[in-house]
Design a protein around this motif. Sequence first.
Motif, short mmCIF file in Angstrom:
data_model
loop_
_atom_site.label_atom_id
_atom_site.label_comp_id
_atom_site.label_asym_id
_atom_site.label_seq_id
_atom_site.Cartn_x
_atom_site.Cartn_y
_atom_site.Cartn_z
N PRO A 114 0.83 -1.21 0.00
CA PRO A 114 0.00 0.00 0.00
C PRO A 114 0.87 1.26 0.00
O PRO A 114 1.96 1.29 0.57
CB PRO A 114 -0.82 -0.13 1.30
CG PRO A 114 -0.73 -1.56 1.68
CD PRO A 114 0.59 -2.05 1.18
N GLU A 118 -2.73 5.39 1.38
CA GLU A 118 -3.59 4.26 1.71
C GLU A 118 -3.36 3.79 3.15
O GLU A 118 -4.30 3.39 3.84
CB GLU A 118 -3.34 3.11 0.74
CG GLU A 118 -3.72 3.44 -0.69
CD GLU A 118 -3.31 2.38 -1.68
OE1 GLU A 118 -3.94 2.28 -2.75
OE2 GLU A 118 -2.34 1.64 -1.38
N CYS A 121 -5.24 6.12 5.50
CA CYS A 121 -6.67 5.78 5.56
C CYS A 121 -6.90 4.50 6.36
O CYS A 121 -7.88 4.40 7.11
CB CYS A 121 -7.23 5.62 4.15
SG CYS A 121 -7.18 7.12 3.15
N PHE A 122 -6.00 3.54 6.21
CA PHE A 122 -6.13 2.28 6.95
C PHE A 122 -5.96 2.51 8.45
O PHE A 122 -6.68 1.92 9.25
CB PHE A 122 -5.10 1.28 6.43
CG PHE A 122 -5.23 -0.08 7.03
CD1 PHE A 122 -6.40 -0.81 6.92
CD2 PHE A 122 -4.17 -0.65 7.74
CE1 PHE A 122 -6.52 -2.08 7.48
CE2 PHE A 122 -4.28 -1.90 8.31
CZ PHE A 122 -5.46 -2.61 8.17
N ALA A 133 -14.87 -2.64 7.56
CA ALA A 133 -13.98 -2.06 6.55
C ALA A 133 -12.56 -2.61 6.68
O ALA A 133 -11.90 -2.88 5.67
CB ALA A 133 -13.98 -0.53 6.68
N VAL A 134 -12.09 -2.77 7.91
CA VAL A 134 -10.74 -3.31 8.12
C VAL A 134 -10.66 -4.75 7.62
O VAL A 134 -9.70 -5.14 6.96
CB VAL A 134 -10.35 -3.21 9.61
CG1 VAL A 134 -9.07 -4.00 9.88
CG2 VAL A 134 -10.16 -1.76 10.02
N THR A 136 -12.50 -6.20 5.33
CA THR A 136 -12.55 -6.21 3.87
C THR A 136 -11.22 -5.78 3.26
O THR A 136 -10.76 -6.35 2.27
CB THR A 136 -13.67 -5.27 3.39
OG1 THR A 136 -14.92 -5.68 3.96
CG2 THR A 136 -13.79 -5.30 1.88
N THR A 137 -10.58 -4.80 3.88
CA THR A 137 -9.32 -4.27 3.35
C THR A 137 -8.20 -5.30 3.43
O THR A 137 -7.48 -5.54 2.46
CB THR A 137 -8.92 -2.99 4.12
OG1 THR A 137 -9.96 -2.02 4.00
CG2 THR A 137 -7.62 -2.42 3.57
N GLY A 140 -8.65 -8.21 1.19
CA GLY A 140 -8.45 -7.81 -0.21
C GLY A 140 -6.99 -7.64 -0.56
O GLY A 140 -6.58 -7.88 -1.70
N ASN A 141 -6.17 -7.24 0.42
CA ASN A 141 -4.73 -7.08 0.23
C ASN A 141 -4.03 -7.38 1.55
O ASN A 141 -3.95 -6.52 2.42
CB ASN A 141 -4.38 -5.67 -0.24
CG ASN A 141 -2.91 -5.52 -0.59
OD1 ASN A 141 -2.11 -6.45 -0.44
ND2 ASN A 141 -2.53 -4.35 -1.06
N TYR A 144 -1.41 -5.14 3.82
CA TYR A 144 -1.70 -4.14 4.85
C TYR A 144 -1.25 -4.63 6.23
O TYR A 144 -1.02 -3.81 7.13
CB TYR A 144 -3.19 -3.82 4.88
CG TYR A 144 -3.63 -2.82 3.85
CD1 TYR A 144 -3.54 -1.46 4.09
CD2 TYR A 144 -4.13 -3.23 2.63
CE1 TYR A 144 -3.95 -0.53 3.14
CE2 TYR A 144 -4.54 -2.33 1.67
CZ TYR A 144 -4.44 -0.97 1.93
OH TYR A 144 -4.83 -0.06 0.99
#
Length: 564
Positions: A114, A118, A121-122, A133-134, A136-137, A140-141, A144
């Motif tokens: 990231p 990014e 925002c995380f 949201a955490v 999902t993030t 997804g990657n 992080y």
Amino acid sequence: MGENEQTSQALHMPYGNSNTSNETIFHAVYIPEENIDSSSENTIKENIRVYQDKTEALKVIKEFKTGRLKSFKKQSEAEEYAKTGFEKTNYVNNTSIPATVPVVEEKSNNFKAPRSQELVCFRKLIKDGDLCAVKTTVWGNPRYLIGSGDTPAILQEGCRYNALHIAVRADRPDMCELLLNTVGNADFIKLLYGDEYRSYVDRAQIMLDLYLNTPDKGLNETPLHFAVKFGLKDVVRVLISYPCCIKTIPNKYKQLPIDIICSRTCQEDEKLKKEIRLLLEDQYYVPVLRSDDNSLQPMIGEPFSPTSPLSLVTDPISPRLEVRAFAGPMTKSRALEFRKKWKTPPRLRMTPIKRATDDECNMVDASNNLVLRLQDAEKGLERVGRNLAEEYQVSWKEYWPFLNDFADFRTTEGLMKLEKYLEHKFQDQLFHYYRQISNENMTNFTENSKTELPALDEIDYLCNMLQPCSLFISNNQDENNEDEVEFFTPPSSPHSTIDSSDDEMQSVPTQLDYAVYNAVSTSINSTTYPNIYHWQHNMQVAMQRDIHRTNNTQTIRRKLILTS
């Protein structure tokens, strides 16, 4: 000579030049995109910084402080690194790979590191406690949470905080639990590294250990240090629940977590300090052991902890013992005191034992221990432990076979499990009840008509049969049929019969029914737990209806006790 000309010259130099050997070394410099001047007219191709002269590469590193320098033997690999900041997976340093052996490409190359924006925002998502949201993030990657060096990803430079440091400082125990469960998940590790590794469990445990015990750069403090010194009791409880959390790591000033309890809080809270100190000490639990076939008397086991687990190894002939209830966590000294008080009954009185009422049984009094054990052979030991746990203000869990889980029906979590179970039971009862009525109506219709039934759709027929039925009854009718009200309890209870004219054929509470009734709190909110409230009311009606049978049973039991 401009930078672009230097780059072009470096890329087109002959490969025969070398400082120490005949091999040409390519020095690649990766500069993050956010640190490159957007007003520059350099193209993406011109931003590929690959040099054969290491001095030129070092000059670029001095100009861009966040740049990274790495040397390669192949120009293509150096260009790839200068573009993305990642190495190609088919490159193995100082190792020659035969051409016939296929090289497995790591799946981790599909995930890019990231960017700084990014990561900012995380970090904000973690501080705000946005679990969805955490989750999902990171799924997804995974980069992080896991950096390119197979270590916790750094979310805040300088102090080198990872995601757990951020969550702890924000006092987010639920976020801490989510992060730890994620990095300790073998599926999450497999998502990042692909299928080339044999054991994902080991790598997950290593990553979990790194997150729990990695100190920061400033004071050399672990997440546990943070939680302790800021007085975050709930966060401390989450961290120490993982066995790999080390409680004896010193910080920069040789201080252990137990030495800095509430050192950064604004006010002196002795109660909070005491609670955190108890959490940092080794936590012990006092169990109830029962055999599968109830061939052995239940017993109170020795205190155990995650570091010294309970030993239940017996010979093959003896029945297998299992933990059916436990109280804790507590310190070792407090656990020994708890077990002694639980195991040792008070002295017997010479007068006959009087049956204790429900209110007396719920009182926290050691004199009731023997009474409860004698009156309730199935759950008497658990009832005593339940009261002691309330007295000692520690958690209590006991196993309920109809839930296939441990629960405490005096807590919100336990009541929600029971509410969900009863909700399904009431729905099943309603379904079977209407189905039986439909079958009876269908039988009567067939006998009266003496003709073949019309070919109706099953749903239409069911609607016609249910049309005269009503879920509402008048108050007078409810009072008249109060004795016929059916109740649902755990699956050991017998099913109620339709014909309630014979009092002996009505459903009566079983021992498990009484056990659940005694374990549930007496004050139930009818709005929050409507099914438990309804079941509790029906139990009370059934107990009053069956009081004559209960009195006879207690008379026989009293005679057996007094004559033994």
